[in-house]
Motif scaffolding. Structure first.
Motif: not given
Length: 574
Positions: A184-187, A214-226, A241-245
């Motif tokens: 899925t994506t950050a959006a 496609r996780t923006p760097k500036e919101t990566l921490t917030t999105v990952r935590g959510d 959970l794998f996060v790809i910036p």
């Protein structure tokens, strides 16, 4: 024992346990699953009662799970673990898939849908281990050294593709997979679709991992935590959970460093023992989910059985009153009706049917006059037969209407509308089936007259008959009287008078009394009872048509019992 030795020993023990579990699953659970598949496929849920539609959908999904994953996988545990890469439109599945392989194997781009054809890739060294099945049949199969040994990577169509066939194929492949790598994506990670898909995986006990792409760097921490919190809320605390910036606009493969965590994770799954452990874990999860499904399905079958019993009782309760009404209509002598009376007036004036002379208790007539009366009485017979047919058809129609009311009217039992008689079909069946039945009744009168010409209308014994070597049934005088009547009206004409009297014609009854006195009472009563029995049989046919729609009660009982047996076996083995 040193830590390293302890680690190696524990790994050997784990491998042995996994192998033992796999052997146990392959040798015992496969038989249970196969029997379960047979019993589930035999389940029928014909009545539209509460929960039937949901139970039918659950049955179909359970069959799909057995056909597309459990049975093929149980039959061949040594084949590579299937890791399906799945997700929503535009999540970047195919790009991630190709990047993991280090080569463009699956189509990727901006056009939607991108993945029109599923792609299954496995290591060339595993080629002999890949078992044919739903996954290989639905996919383009390729060999690629970028796939870790012991696994097979499957790029599936979008779960929300606007092409219905793609959606159907995606869900079918998900059912067949050992592990879901959901992208899925950050959006879009908050959309309903990802969580519906993950709930589906959890329900069937599949192993799951998630990629947040496609996780923006500036919101990566917030999105990952959510997202982690959402996973915990859904009971998925152990889901990797794998996060790809977000790497910005690009074409082609992602940099190897971006997908390295996912690649390492796949490598950890690789190898015969490790991949088998994934397979066994997923199998155990899937098997552990089966009892709940089977319980619900068995409950639905029992609900169908109970509803069927209620409907069967409701329908059969109508039989006594309906039969009584049909018999009473015949016994009341209202069968003949106006058409028979009108025909009698014509016969009386034309051939003098009611003016036959009687002397010394015997009808007097020439054979020629008798043949004329017999021919004329054939018209009366046609009217009597037609009137009897109408009576029987009307009896059936009344029952059909009554059944329609108790099955679909106010206060009707659950599911009754599914077995309401088809008015057109039942009317056609009555119109086609009743005339032969009435003709049999008319033929019975001919047989009675034929018998009476040699033995009288008696029962065939000596009671009331001759003791001096005469006719065995009714005596010489009775036989002679019958023969004279048969001469005056013809044998078929005399039978017609019996039919008309049994149908309620007072005119025919008076003629029979003149020429036979009370001798005709027995056959007339017999014919009336016979016609009443046939009217009751028409009633029974209307009821039986509904009971046939309900089907025999035993299969539903057997289906539920079979499912309960499979349920007990599953619980014992899992």
């Amino acid at each position: 024992m040193t830590p390293s030795l302890e680690t190696r020993a524990s790994r050997r023990a784990a491998r042995k346990a996994g192998a033992d579990a796999a052997e146990e699953i392959g040798l015992t659970v496969h038989d249970v699953a196969r029997d379960l598949r047979r019993d589930v496929a035999a389940v029928e849920l014909p009545l539209p009662i509460d929960g039937a539609q949901e139970a039918a959908a659950s049955r179909d999904r359970l069959l799909a799970q057995l056909d597309e994953h459990l049975l093929p996988r149980l039959a061949e545990l040594s084949s590579p673990a299937v890791v399906v890469v799945a997700g929503s439109t535009g999540a970047g599945k195919s790009t991630l898939y190709n990047s993991l392989l280090g080569e463009d194997v699956s189509d990727a781009g901006v056009l939607r849908p991108t993945t029109r054809e599923p792609v299954l890739a496995f290591h060339p060294a595993d080629a002999d281990l890949v078992a044919p099945g739903p996954v290989t049949e639905l996919s383009r199969v390729v060999q690629h050294e970028g796939v870790p040994r012991g696994t097979a990577l499957l790029d599936a169509p979008d779960l929300d593709s606007f092409v219905q066939q793609n959606r159907s194929t995606a869900h079918q492949l998900l059912e067949a997979a050992d592990l879901w790598l959901f992208v899925t994506t950050a959006a879009r990670y908050g959309d309903a679709l990802p969580w519906q898909a993950l709930a589906r995986a959890t329900e069937r006990g599949a192993s799951v991992a998630m990629v947040l792409n496609r996780t923006p760097k500036e919101t990566l921490t917030t999105v990952r935590g959510d997202l982690l919190q959402r996973l915990r809320d859904h009971g998925m605390t152990d889901v990797p959970l794998f996060v790809i910036p977000d790497v910005g606009p690009h074409e082609g493969l992602l940099d190897p460093s971006v997908v390295a965590p996912v690649r390492r994770w796949l490598t950890l799954l690789a190898g015969p023992d490790r991949s088998r452990a994934v397979i066994v874990r997923t199998l155990k999860g899937a098997l552990g989910a089966l009892p709940g499904w089977v319980t619900s399905l068995a409950d639905a079958v029992e609900a169908q059985r109970e509803a069927t019993h209620v409907l069967r009782r409701t329908v059969t309760d109508e039989i006594p009153a309906a039969e009584r009404l049909a018999r009473d209509a015949v016994a009341a002598g209202v069968v003949a009706g106006a058409s028979v009376e009108a025909r009698w007036r014509d016969l009386s004036g034309a051939v003098g049917v009611d003016r036959v002379k009687v002397r010394a208790d015997r009808a007097r007539s020439t054979r020629r006059a008798g043949r004329a009366r017999e021919a004329a009485l054939d018209e009366l017979r046609g009217d009597v037969v037609a009137a009897a047919s109408r009576t029987l058809v009307a009896a059936g129609a009344r029952v059909e209407e009554r059944l329609r009311g108790v099955l679909a009217g106010p206060g009707a039992p659950a599911g009754g509308e599914a077995v309401v008689p088809d008015g057109g079909a039942r009317a056609a069946a009555r119109e086609a089936g009743t005339p032969p039945v009435v003709q049999e009744w008319a033929s019975r009168a001919d047989a009675l007259v034929e018998q009476a010409r040699t033995s009288g209308f008696g029962s065939g014994g000596t009671e009331g008959g001759s003791t001096d070597g005469g006719a065995p049934g009714g005596g010489e005088q009775e036989v002679a009287r019958v023969q004279s009547a048969a001469k005056a009206f013809g044998p078929r004409g005399l039978a017609t008078l019996l039919l008309a009297s049994a149908a309620g014609s007072d005119d025919a009854a008076r003629v029979l009394t003149r020429v036979l006195d009370t001798l005709a009472d027995g056959p007339v009563n017999e014919l009336r009872v016979d016609l009443a029995d046939r009217a009751a049989a028409v009633v029974d046919a209307e009821v039986q048509a509904v009971l046939d729609e309900l089907g025999p009660p035993e299969p539903a009982d057997d289906a539920a019992a079979g499912l309960r047996v499979r349920l007990a076996e599953l619980r014992r083995l899992t």
